[in-house]
Design an enzyme around this catalytic site. Structure first.
Site, short mmCIF file in Angstrom:
data_model
loop_
_atom_site.label_atom_id
_atom_site.label_comp_id
_atom_site.label_asym_id
_atom_site.label_seq_id
_atom_site.Cartn_x
_atom_site.Cartn_y
_atom_site.Cartn_z
N ASP A 1 -42.56 -4.27 -56.45
CA ASP A 1 -41.58 -3.57 -57.27
C ASP A 1 -40.58 -4.54 -57.92
O ASP A 1 -39.90 -5.30 -57.23
CB ASP A 1 -40.82 -2.57 -56.39
CG ASP A 1 -39.88 -1.72 -57.21
OD1 ASP A 1 -40.32 -0.69 -57.71
OD2 ASP A 1 -38.70 -2.12 -57.36
N VAL A 2 -40.51 -4.48 -59.23
CA VAL A 2 -39.65 -5.40 -59.97
C VAL A 2 -38.18 -5.20 -59.62
O VAL A 2 -37.43 -6.15 -59.46
CB VAL A 2 -39.85 -5.22 -61.49
CG1 VAL A 2 -38.92 -6.14 -62.25
CG2 VAL A 2 -41.28 -5.49 -61.86
#
Length: 299
Positions: free
Chosen positions: A252-253
């Site tokens: 997840d960025v």
DNA sequence: TCCCAGGGGCATC
DNA sequence: GATGCCCATGGG
């Protein structure tokens, strides 16, 4: 006695802030699934084939849940839905102890006090939402969700406002890629969504089935067997829908950005570097993730 | 214009 | 199992 659909009260657990939860629901995004005011949220809840519109507010230290339209549903089922939405069953004290023990993260226990993991009780909706959100910015993701929900979701009108429930698998199965393309879904996203709907329709996947599996790993495996569901989507869905406390959406960025800012991790941390941050939070990984996401936003 | 976004599938080695 | 490429489009 299990009454049908009148108003009811829910007790509030320790470490709970209705305001903080409302803020998270709103967050400056155009979310079609609910309407948030200063003091309440109004939202359709699905129970089986029925959909009830509920308005939730805070009243003298309790949550007041009022029926605003739609189908009459057993009160116990509605209680369950609202508890799931705000994760009222979780005991946050151990997580807060760990937060406070971490020099760089301790501030979150104070600044985000009472924020709960806002759930998506409907597993199909949770998976669809995460597929929609893959690899595009959040505001675009919310527009896409709005379009498919307006196209295929059930509608309930109350107070001159049209509320929408997320479409059922049966309604999404009936859609075609050609219908979704003009709504700016990529061909791939459209295929994934319709494919997942088919999997729900055929009984290949269901929430009950996942809950019956012995380990998180087995759940992830089952979910990732669906086309369009990778590790990130599987963990995100487990976190939002089944409230699996240990799930972390690897890759997840937003998570990485938060860790880069607060923990000085590289922009693309290795699994080992992630593990070092999460290690002290064993059993509370999902909440740590939620609070890290929260840290990205300016109030 | 370029790069990034709450990724995933697929081919290739 | 690692790496590279493609998908698609809004936002900064």
């Amino acid at each position: 006695m299990n009454k049908l659909a009148p108003d009811f009260l829910l007790p509030i657990p320790p470490i709970f802030s209705f305001r903080e939860c409302l803020w998270f629901l709103d967050r400056n995004y155009d979310d079609i699934m609910h309407r948030v005011t200063e003091t309440s949220v109004t939202k359709p809840f699905r129970v089986g084939k029925k959909v009830a519109l509920l308005e939730i507010s805070e009243e003298e230290g309790k949550l007041l849940v009022q029926f605003r339209g739609g189908d009459l549903v057993e009160e116990n089922d509605l209680r369950e839905q609202v508890i799931a939405l705000f994760d009222l069953g979780a005991n946050l004290a151990p997580f807060y102890e760990r937060l406070k023990a971490d020099d760089e993260l301790a501030f979150m226990a104070k600044e985000f006090f009472g924020l709960r993991l806002i759930g998506i009780p409907d597993l199909f909706e949770a998976i669809c939402w995460s597929i929609i959100g893959q690899q595009i910015n959040l505001s675009f993701a919310y527009s896409l969700k709005r379009r498919i929900v307006e196209l295929a979701g059930e509608k309930i009108t109350y107070d001159d406002h049209v509320f929408h429930a997320f479409p059922t698998p049966a309604r999404v199965v009936a859609l075609t890629v050609e219908q979704l393309r003009p709504l700016q879904f990529s061909g791939r996203k459209a295929e994934y969504l319709i494919g997942v709907a088919n999997a729900f329709e055929s009984g290949e996947i269901s929430k009950a089935q996942l809950l019956a599996l012995p380990t998180t790993e087995a759940m992830v495996q089952r979910l990732t067997s669906l086309r369009g569901v990778g590790e990130w989507t599987a963990h995100y869905s487990l976190m939002k829908s089944l409230k699996v406390p240990t799930s972390v959406p690897y890759g997840d960025v937003g998570l990485y950005n938060a860790l880069a800012a607060l923990k000085k991790l590289p922009k693309r941390p290795s699994r080992t570097e992630l593990a070092s941050v999460f290690a002290p939070f064993q059993g509370h990984e999902a909440y740590l993730t939620l609070y890290l996401w929260r840290s990205l936003a300016v109030r």
